[in-house]
Design a protein around this motif. Structure first.
Motif, PDB file in Angstrom:
ATOM      1  N   ALA A   1      56.107  -8.742 -28.633  1.00 25.08           N
ATOM      2  CA  ALA A   1      57.346  -9.236 -29.253  1.00 25.08           C
ATOM      3  C   ALA A   1      57.051 -10.316 -30.278  1.00 25.08           C
ATOM      4  O   ALA A   1      57.631 -10.325 -31.375  1.00 25.08           O
ATOM      5  CB  ALA A   1      58.284  -9.773 -28.174  1.00 25.08           C
ATOM      6  N   ALA A   2      56.146 -11.237 -29.945  1.00 30.07           N
ATOM      7  CA  ALA A   2      55.792 -12.301 -30.889  1.00 30.07           C
ATOM      8  C   ALA A   2      55.140 -11.725 -32.142  1.00 30.07           C
ATOM      9  O   ALA A   2      55.416 -12.175 -33.260  1.00 30.07           O
ATOM     10  CB  ALA A   2      54.855 -13.307 -30.218  1.00 30.07           C
ATOM     11  N   CYS A   3      54.287 -10.711 -31.969  1.00 29.56           N
ATOM     12  CA  CYS A   3      53.652 -10.079 -33.131  1.00 29.56           C
ATOM     13  C   CYS A   3      54.686  -9.383 -34.005  1.00 29.56           C
ATOM     14  O   CYS A   3      54.644  -9.482 -35.240  1.00 29.56           O
ATOM     15  CB  CYS A   3      52.596  -9.074 -32.663  1.00 29.56           C
ATOM     16  SG  CYS A   3      51.123  -9.818 -31.937  1.00 29.56           S
ATOM     17  N   GLY A   4      55.631  -8.678 -33.376  1.00 26.12           N
ATOM     18  CA  GLY A   4      56.660  -8.006 -34.150  1.00 26.12           C
ATOM     19  C   GLY A   4      57.527  -8.979 -34.923  1.00 26.12           C
ATOM     20  O   GLY A   4      57.815  -8.783 -36.107  1.00 26.12           O
ATOM     21  N   ALA A   5      57.951 -10.050 -34.245  1.00 33.28           N
ATOM     22  CA  ALA A   5      58.786 -11.054 -34.906  1.00 33.28           C
ATOM     23  C   ALA A   5      58.022 -11.756 -36.014  1.00 33.28           C
ATOM     24  O   ALA A   5      58.540 -11.961 -37.120  1.00 33.28           O
ATOM     25  CB  ALA A   5      59.295 -12.069 -33.883  1.00 33.28           C
ATOM     26  N   GLY A   6      56.780 -12.148 -35.743  1.00 32.75           N
ATOM     27  CA  GLY A   6      55.993 -12.886 -36.727  1.00 32.75           C
ATOM     28  C   GLY A   6      55.632 -12.068 -37.942  1.00 32.75           C
ATOM     29  O   GLY A   6      55.761 -12.527 -39.087  1.00 32.75           O
ATOM     30  N   LEU A   7      55.177 -10.827 -37.728  1.00 33.10           N
ATOM     31  CA  LEU A   7      54.805  -9.979 -38.861  1.00 33.10           C
ATOM     32  C   LEU A   7      56.035  -9.574 -39.675  1.00 33.10           C
ATOM     33  O   LEU A   7      55.982  -9.496 -40.904  1.00 33.10           O
ATOM     34  CB  LEU A   7      54.064  -8.741 -38.359  1.00 33.10           C
ATOM     35  CG  LEU A   7      52.700  -9.004 -37.724  1.00 33.10           C
ATOM     36  CD1 LEU A   7      52.115  -7.726 -37.152  1.00 33.10           C
ATOM     37  CD2 LEU A   7      51.733  -9.636 -38.720  1.00 33.10           C
ATOM     38  N   GLY A   8      57.151  -9.312 -38.988  1.00 27.58           N
ATOM     39  CA  GLY A   8      58.391  -9.018 -39.709  1.00 27.58           C
ATOM     40  C   GLY A   8      58.833 -10.197 -40.553  1.00 27.58           C
ATOM     41  O   GLY A   8      59.263 -10.037 -41.703  1.00 27.58           O
TER      42      GLY A   8
ATOM     43  N   LEU B   1      60.570  -3.455 -41.387  1.00 22.96           N
ATOM     44  CA  LEU B   1      61.697  -4.133 -40.745  1.00 22.96           C
ATOM     45  C   LEU B   1      62.516  -5.030 -41.670  1.00 22.96           C
ATOM     46  O   LEU B   1      63.745  -5.094 -41.527  1.00 22.96           O
ATOM     47  CB  LEU B   1      61.195  -4.925 -39.531  1.00 22.96           C
ATOM     48  CG  LEU B   1      60.661  -4.037 -38.403  1.00 22.96           C
ATOM     49  CD1 LEU B   1      60.204  -4.873 -37.228  1.00 22.96           C
ATOM     50  CD2 LEU B   1      61.707  -3.041 -37.945  1.00 22.96           C
ATOM     51  N   PRO B   2      61.906  -5.752 -42.627  1.00 17.62           N
ATOM     52  CA  PRO B   2      62.760  -6.511 -43.559  1.00 17.62           C
ATOM     53  C   PRO B   2      63.722  -5.627 -44.339  1.00 17.62           C
ATOM     54  O   PRO B   2      64.866  -6.014 -44.592  1.00 17.62           O
ATOM     55  CB  PRO B   2      61.748  -7.203 -44.477  1.00 17.62           C
ATOM     56  CG  PRO B   2      60.506  -7.309 -43.653  1.00 17.62           C
ATOM     57  CD  PRO B   2      60.480  -6.056 -42.837  1.00 17.62           C
ATOM     58  N   HIS B   3      63.279  -4.422 -44.720  1.00 16.32           N
ATOM     59  CA  HIS B   3      64.172  -3.498 -45.430  1.00 16.32           C
ATOM     60  C   HIS B   3      65.313  -3.058 -44.526  1.00 16.32           C
ATOM     61  O   HIS B   3      66.468  -2.977 -44.960  1.00 16.32           O
ATOM     62  CB  HIS B   3      63.382  -2.281 -45.918  1.00 16.32           C
ATOM     63  CG  HIS B   3      62.456  -2.574 -47.052  1.00 16.32           C
ATOM     64  ND1 HIS B   3      62.900  -2.835 -48.333  1.00 16.32           N
ATOM     65  CD2 HIS B   3      61.102  -2.660 -47.100  1.00 16.32           C
ATOM     66  CE1 HIS B   3      61.864  -3.056 -49.128  1.00 16.32           C
ATOM     67  NE2 HIS B   3      60.755  -2.959 -48.402  1.00 16.32           N
ATOM     68  N   ALA B   4      64.987  -2.773 -43.268  1.00 14.93           N
ATOM     69  CA  ALA B   4      66.036  -2.370 -42.329  1.00 14.93           C
ATOM     70  C   ALA B   4      67.057  -3.494 -42.148  1.00 14.93           C
ATOM     71  O   ALA B   4      68.268  -3.250 -42.110  1.00 14.93           O
ATOM     72  CB  ALA B   4      65.412  -1.998 -40.985  1.00 14.93           C
ATOM     73  N   ALA B   5      66.564  -4.720 -42.036  1.00 15.00           N
ATOM     74  CA  ALA B   5      67.465  -5.865 -41.859  1.00 15.00           C
ATOM     75  C   ALA B   5      68.359  -6.045 -43.076  1.00 15.00           C
ATOM     76  O   ALA B   5      69.556  -6.346 -42.940  1.00 15.00           O
ATOM     77  CB  ALA B   5      66.652  -7.135 -41.606  1.00 15.00           C
TER      78      ALA B   5
ATOM     79  N   ALA C   1      67.521 -11.681 -38.306  1.00 18.19           N
ATOM     80  CA  ALA C   1      67.618 -10.258 -37.974  1.00 18.19           C
ATOM     81  C   ALA C   1      66.247  -9.600 -37.974  1.00 18.19           C
ATOM     82  O   ALA C   1      65.928  -8.801 -37.073  1.00 18.19           O
ATOM     83  CB  ALA C   1      68.538  -9.557 -38.980  1.00 18.19           C
ATOM     84  N   THR C   2      65.421  -9.924 -38.959  1.00 18.21           N
ATOM     85  CA  THR C   2      64.089  -9.333 -39.028  1.00 18.21           C
ATOM     86  C   THR C   2      63.245  -9.744 -37.833  1.00 18.21           C
ATOM     87  O   THR C   2      62.541  -8.909 -37.241  1.00 18.21           O
ATOM     88  CB  THR C   2      63.391  -9.744 -40.335  1.00 18.21           C
ATOM     89  OG1 THR C   2      64.159  -9.318 -41.453  1.00 18.21           O
ATOM     90  CG2 THR C   2      62.003  -9.136 -40.417  1.00 18.21           C
ATOM     91  N   ALA C   3      63.280 -11.021 -37.483  1.00 19.95           N
ATOM     92  CA  ALA C   3      62.501 -11.487 -36.331  1.00 19.95           C
ATOM     93  C   ALA C   3      62.956 -10.808 -35.043  1.00 19.95           C
ATOM     94  O   ALA C   3      62.129 -10.386 -34.217  1.00 19.95           O
ATOM     95  CB  ALA C   3      62.618 -13.007 -36.206  1.00 19.95           C
ATOM     96  N   THR C   4      64.271 -10.674 -34.867  1.00 18.62           N
ATOM     97  CA  THR C   4      64.789 -10.042 -33.653  1.00 18.62           C
ATOM     98  C   THR C   4      64.454  -8.560 -33.617  1.00 18.62           C
ATOM     99  O   THR C   4      64.002  -8.030 -32.584  1.00 18.62           O
ATOM    100  CB  THR C   4      66.319 -10.228 -33.569  1.00 18.62           C
ATOM    101  OG1 THR C   4      66.629 -11.621 -33.632  1.00 18.62           O
ATOM    102  CG2 THR C   4      66.850  -9.663 -32.264  1.00 18.62           C
ATOM    103  N   LEU C   5      64.668  -7.860 -34.734  1.00 18.00           N
ATOM    104  CA  LEU C   5      64.331  -6.440 -34.799  1.00 18.00           C
ATOM    105  C   LEU C   5      62.837  -6.224 -34.580  1.00 18.00           C
ATOM    106  O   LEU C   5      62.438  -5.264 -33.908  1.00 18.00           O
ATOM    107  CB  LEU C   5      64.738  -5.867 -36.158  1.00 18.00           C
ATOM    108  CG  LEU C   5      66.238  -5.683 -36.411  1.00 18.00           C
ATOM    109  CD1 LEU C   5      66.472  -5.251 -37.855  1.00 18.00           C
ATOM    110  CD2 LEU C   5      66.836  -4.673 -35.447  1.00 18.00           C
ATOM    111  N   GLY C   6      62.014  -7.113 -35.138  1.00 14.76           N
ATOM    112  CA  GLY C   6      60.574  -6.989 -34.957  1.00 14.76           C
ATOM    113  C   GLY C   6      60.170  -7.119 -33.504  1.00 14.76           C
ATOM    114  O   GLY C   6      59.330  -6.357 -33.005  1.00 14.76           O
TER     115      GLY C   6
END
Length: 333
Positions: free
Chosen positions: A67-74, A265-269, A283-288
């Motif tokens: 989750a941290a990797c998804g949020a951080g990279l997003g 994910l930024p595009h999706a957000a 939104a990007t951090a949460t979706l990530g």
């Protein structure tokens, strides 16, 4: 916006709970709840020792790091796409991932400083060296933000070649297999120390980014407009570039190279929540975070008992999603 944030947190927690039940050993959602509440000293409900160890020592740390990797990279992808005004920018455009790979290979294969810094330490140092090279190349170029992108491409190719050279010339089959598995993204063996590191870095990155929301909105219209709105362009860009490099370097050093998260994910957000960064960043951090929890869970069970590298999972999911986003954007325009 507060309602959306609460909904995002609820979906994330629900995803995390369900992910804990997936794996070779069946653990019910009720038992997952009891194990977690026991460890945070809310309850004292008897549970099996084996299930407690599976959830608390293996699955939960792994899912939280994911989750941290998804949020951080997003987060890094959202920053770079606005900062560089390039919709294809992602955290690895700075050459950080390739530098981290080279650093990890030098430690893992050649043993340089292995007893002192370890594989993750070598990856972190390699990432910083690669980012330093990008800044050096960009400094002597006169093509603006485009110089950072081009320097990142050059750095990526250089360090990718060095990584391949070291593996080809010095690694035996076992070393090459281990390193290549790590390079594809691996969340195997995550511990609570990794959770603390990744969440601290990602959390700090979110906090710092929230202080620059108006600057990121201004950068979307170009440097001249940003400067006319009172943004210190050079200083702000430097701070945010260093921030994304440090976040990416830390996450890559822990989990290896995980692609497409910062790109998609930024595009999706933006499609769902609009262009204002006050909405895009949270939104990007949460979706990530949610995205990576599910990708990791799927990667863990898809070819059980052999885990699929999580970077492969993000690519298999990320590419079709990115194509759909492009098609949807094209229809809207």
């Amino acid at each position: 916006m507060a309602g959306l944030s609460i909904a995002g947190v609820i979906i994330f927690l629900g995803s995390l709970g369900v992910a804990m039940t997936l794996g070779g050993a069946d653990v019910s959602l009720v038992n997952v709840r009891d194990i977690i509440t026991n460890h945070i000293q809310v309850t004292e409900i008897p549970v099996r020792v084996s299930e407690d160890a599976i959830v608390w020592q293996e699955r939960l740390p792994r899912a939280l790091v994911a989750a941290a990797c998804g949020a951080g990279l997003g987060l890094c992808g959202a920053i770079l796409q606005s900062l560089l005004r390039n919709p294809l920018a992602d955290p690895f455009i700075l050459g950080v991932s390739s530098g981290a790979s080279t650093g990890a290979v030098l430690v893992g294969v050649l043993g340089l400083g292995g007893t002192v810094i370890g594989l993750s330490g070598g990856a972190f140092l390699g990432a910083l060296v690669a980012f330093g090279l990008v800044l050096l190349l960009a400094r002597y170029s006169s093509s603006g933000t485009g110089s950072i992108v081009l320097s990142g491409v050059a750095s990526t190719q250089l360090f990718s070649a060095l990584t391949s050279l070291v593996i080809f010339a010095f690694a035996d089959s076992d070393e090459a297999r281990g390193v290549m598995f790590w390079l594809l993204g691996s969340l195997e063996g995550m511990r609570w120390d990794d959770v603390g590191l990744t969440w601290s870095v990602t959390g700090a990155g979110v906090v710092v980014t929230l202080l620059y929301l108006r600057s990121l909105d201004a950068f979307a219209f170009g440097d001249e407009v940003a400067a006319s709105l009172g943004v210190h362009v050079t200083r702000t860009r430097a701070i945010l570039l260093v921030l994304t490099a440090l976040i990416t370097a830390t996450l890559v050093s822990v989990a290896g190279a995980i692609g497409f998260v910062g790109l998609v994910l930024p595009h999706a957000a933006r499609i769902v929540f609009g262009q204002l960064h006050a909405r895009v960043i949270p939104a990007t951090a949460t979706l990530g975070a949610i995205f990576m929890v599910w990708v990791d869970a799927g990667s863990r069970v898809a070819f059980a008992p052999t885990p699929l590298p999580v970077g492969v999972g993000t690519a298999l999911v990320g590419v079709p999603v990115f194509v759909l986003l492009l098609v949807r954007k094209g229809r809207r325009s």
